[in-house]
Design an enzyme around this catalytic site. Structure first.
Site, PDB file in Angstrom:
ATOM      1  N   LYS A  53       0.701  -1.125   0.071  1.00  0.00           N
ATOM      2  CA  LYS A  53      -0.010   0.044   0.141  1.00  0.00           C
ATOM      3  C   LYS A  53       0.853   1.306   0.032  1.00  0.00           C
ATOM      4  CE  LYS A  53      -3.935  -2.398   1.847  1.00  0.00           C
ATOM      5  NZ  LYS A  53      -4.487  -2.930   3.028  1.00  0.00           N
ATOM      6  N   GLN A  97      -5.103  -2.039   9.335  1.00  0.00           N
ATOM      7  CA  GLN A  97      -4.926  -3.203   8.568  1.00  0.00           C
ATOM      8  C   GLN A  97      -5.570  -4.391   9.402  1.00  0.00           C
ATOM      9  OE1 GLN A  97      -3.386  -3.761   5.401  1.00  0.00           O
ATOM     10  NE2 GLN A  97      -4.172  -5.530   5.710  1.00  0.00           N
ATOM     11  N   ASP A 120     -11.655   2.271   3.362  1.00  0.00           N
ATOM     12  CA  ASP A 120     -12.200   0.769   2.964  1.00  0.00           C
ATOM     13  C   ASP A 120     -13.454   0.580   2.896  1.00  0.00           C
ATOM     14  OD1 ASP A 120     -10.203  -0.931   2.832  1.00  0.00           O
ATOM     15  OD2 ASP A 120      -9.688  -1.143   5.026  1.00  0.00           O
TER      16      ASP A 120
END
Ligand code: NAP
Length: 282
Positions: A53, A97, A120
């Protein structure tokens, strides 16, 4: 012979577009889109995802920060970091995460992220917006599938779409996006009776179950478009999808490989969401 949907190429194409849009955005506004990634503990797979990322952010010219917290991080310290990032002007997207170590409450953290920075799209506010079809952010993997279909020229309207898997991060939002694109959608899961009878109806079949080579040729209609979201490690360490590619490819009109299909699209959609978040701040 099916068209092999090249997720690597399409992903690269979209990243080039994001890079150009980022340069124009920075010139116009005097700042860069910024992404903060929080990782807790030392899960090796998570560390690889976070590194990728960060690399992707650099590639398109974003500002990014990675917070690596120790395994024994307390809930209140993680919450405090999220609060701090919610208020940080340089940060437009926050990503925690997953999975978190067991002693931490994932829901509590995800609910704390400002929905305007929830790149997200896991916050119930954004999930609700996806239901009504008025969204800023889309969950990255289903959004990646939609981009693959669009850029392959697959027309969804009026098509029979079957999704296998009903998780909150893939299956459910996937079904909703296909519905918004005017597909006629069936959502299947482990309690579906006669799964093959359902999948054989599909003009577009999306598989997200996490079982290696589960979908075989006899479950697929001649000429179907087959999208394999699955990522499974074989005993020999090789990555394989949920679709038995060798048997299904001759039956399908188009199919995604694993690796190199849906996988590369997920981080690209995260970049897209972060750019959207920076624009929303304006
Ligand atoms: P998940 O949360 O484990 O959900 C799996 C779903 O599949 C569940 O809804 C389950 O049904 C259903 N299922 C399991 N066995 C089945 C069977 N025999 N017949 C019909 N349905 C069955 O998985 P997920 O997070 O959605 O991930 C699915 C796969 O996608 C995994 O391989 C994962 O690694 C991969 N993935 C890839 C990406 C990417 O970037 N490419 C991103 C996310 C996930 P029930 O609800 O009835 O249990």
């Amino acid at each position: 012979m099916a068209t092999i949907i090249d997720g690597k190429r399409i992903s690269q194409e979209i990243r080039e577009e994001i890079k150009a849009e980022t340069a124009a955005f920075a010139q116009e506004n005097g700042y860069l889109p910024g992404l903060a990634v929080i990782i807790v503990g030392e899960n090796p797979a998570s560390q690889v995802y976070v590194r990728n990322k960060k690399k992707a952010c650099e590639e398109v010219g974003f500002y990014s920060r990675v917070y690596e917290l120790p395994e024994d991080t307390k809930q209140e310290d993680l919450n405090a970091l999220v609060d701090q990032l919610n208020a940080d002007e340089q940060i437009h997207g926050i990503l925690v995460q997953l999975p978190l170590p067991k002693h931490l409450d994932e829901n509590e953290v995800l609910l704390r992220i400002d929905p305007g920075k929830d790149v997200d799209a896991f916050h119930p506010y954004n999930v609700g917006k996806i239901m009504i079809g008025d969204y800023s952010f889309l969950p990255c993997t289903p959004a990646g599938v939609m981009a693959l279909l669009e850029r392959t020229g697959v027309d969804i309207a009026g098509k029979k779409c079957v999704v296998i898997g009903r998780s909150n991060i893939v299956g459910k939002p996937m079904a909703m996006l296909l519905l918004h694109a005017n597909g006629t959608v069936t959502l299947c899961h482990s309690r579906t009776k006669d799964l093959a009878a359902e999948t054989r109806q599909a003009d577009i079949l999306v598989v997200a179950i996490g079982k290696a080579d589960f979908v075989t040729a006899d479950m697929v209609k001649e000429g179907a478009v087959v999208i394999d979201v699955g990522m499974n490690r074989r005993a020999d360490g090789k990555l394989t999808g949920d679709v038995d590619f060798a048997s299904v490819e001759p039956v399908a009109s188009a199919i995604t490989p694993v690796p190199g299909g849906v996988g590369p699209m997920t981080i690209t959609m995260l970049l897209k969401n972060t750019l959207t978040a920076a624009r929303m701040k304006n």
